[in-house]
Design an enzyme around this catalytic site. Structure first.
Site, PDB file in Angstrom:
ATOM      1  N   PRO A   2       0.835  -1.212   0.000  1.00  0.00           N
ATOM      2  CA  PRO A   2       0.000   0.000   0.000  1.00  0.00           C
ATOM      3  C   PRO A   2       0.868   1.260   0.000  1.00  0.00           C
ATOM      4  CG  PRO A   2      -0.594  -1.484   1.808  1.00  0.00           C
ATOM      5  CD  PRO A   2       0.666  -2.002   1.208  1.00  0.00           C
ATOM      6  N   GLU A   3       0.523   2.213  -0.852  1.00  0.00           N
ATOM      7  CA  GLU A   3       1.247   3.479  -0.926  1.00  0.00           C
ATOM      8  C   GLU A   3       0.295   4.588  -0.464  1.00  0.00           C
ATOM      9  OE1 GLU A   3       3.257   3.790  -4.786  1.00  0.00           O
ATOM     10  OE2 GLU A   3       3.296   1.616  -4.953  1.00  0.00           O
TER      11      GLU A   3
END
Ligand SMILES: [Zn+2]
Length: 284
Positions: A2-3
């Site tokens: 996840p960014e």
């Protein structure tokens, strides 16, 4: 992994759904995800506390409790926070998550549950009174979606690493925080810049394009609730996939035609990560 857009989507979901709830019980199934303090202290200090506010810094979720403590969650590679969770969730989510990977379960006083599910177990959870107690968090760079991140600020940060290569620079959380492999690939492709270009070789126009694409890509990805690419199954707090996946122009498109020139997208390995490029549009 996840960014920024995925973590921000989760933050917004939690803010909407668990704010003001009171923690009744905590079950930790995998001790090693609690990095600080000890497991006993973690449970004792979270129990009976209320969720006040939920913030994000880089890829960290920061939950303020109604004590001096902050509950800090880093999702690692595959961490998910699902709410509300119950015994039917596994079935409802059609096997997208498996209960055997529920490493931590918060039960609130209304008997609803928040689950931290993490297949690859790189997620980290902390409870601290001062967020700077977490070294990597204290050293994070600028937040690219904040107004203070102007083109001028971007140029100042680029100047700190003039001899560096642009893609590792974009992914280094100490300079700009929140960009990982997916979005670094996307902003470089959309700016027609090869990921191995040296920073000092970028001209004014390229720097401007890059700056604008960072803002554009990240804000559109937040709007569309992130990206769920095949091998990294990010889901939001409802268990839903991100809708930016369809908008990805280069990431995970190996062999497919470049939408700008038709040349097929290639993969190069850079510092252990896959970089997707169009060799015609992104020249070294
Ligand atoms: Zn091309």
């Amino acid at each position: 992994m996840p960014e920024l857009p995925e973590v921000e989507t989760i933050r917004r979901g939690l803010q909407r759904k668990i704010k003001n709830k009171q923690i009744k019980d905590i079950v930790v199934n995998v001790d090693k995800i609690i990095k600080k303090p000890s497991l006993e202290e973690f449970i004792a200090k979270s129990k009976d506390k209320k969720i006040k506010e939920i913030y994000r810094r880089g890829k960290y979720i920061i939950i303020h409790l109604n004590s001096e403590d902050k509950l800090i969650i880093h999702l690692g590679m595959t961490g998910l926070l699902i709410y509300p969770y119950n015994e039917n969730s596994e079935e409802i989510l059609e096997g997208k998550i498996k209960a055997k990977h529920n490493h931590l379960v918060f039960t609130f006083t209304d008997d609803t549950q928040l689950v931290f599910n993490d297949v690859r177990r790189f997620g980290k959870i902390f409870l601290v009174s001062n967020i700077n107690e977490i070294e990597t968090l204290s050293k994070l760079g600028v937040e690219p979606l904040e107004d203070y991140f102007t083109e001028e600020v971007f140029i100042q940060i680029l100047n700190k690493k003039k001899k560096g290569k642009i893609k590792p620079f974009l992914m280094n959380q100490k300079f700009i925080t929140g960009l990982g492999n997916i979005y670094a690939n996307e902003v470089l492709y959309r700016s027609d810049i090869h990921p191995l270009r040296l920073i000092f070789s970028l001209n004014k126009e390229e720097v401007r394009n890059l700056y604008q694409q960072i803002k554009l890509v990240l804000s559109e990805a937040v709007e569309l609730r992130g990206s769920t690419v095949a091998d990294e199954a990010y889901l939001d707090t409802d268990g839903e996939k991100g809708k930016f996946t369809k908008k990805l122009q280069v990431y995970a498109r190996k062999g497919e035609p470049c939408i700008k020139c038709g040349h097929s997208i290639e993969v190069v390995r850079i510092e252990g990560r896959s970089s997707f490029i169009c060799p015609q549009c992104q020249k070294l």
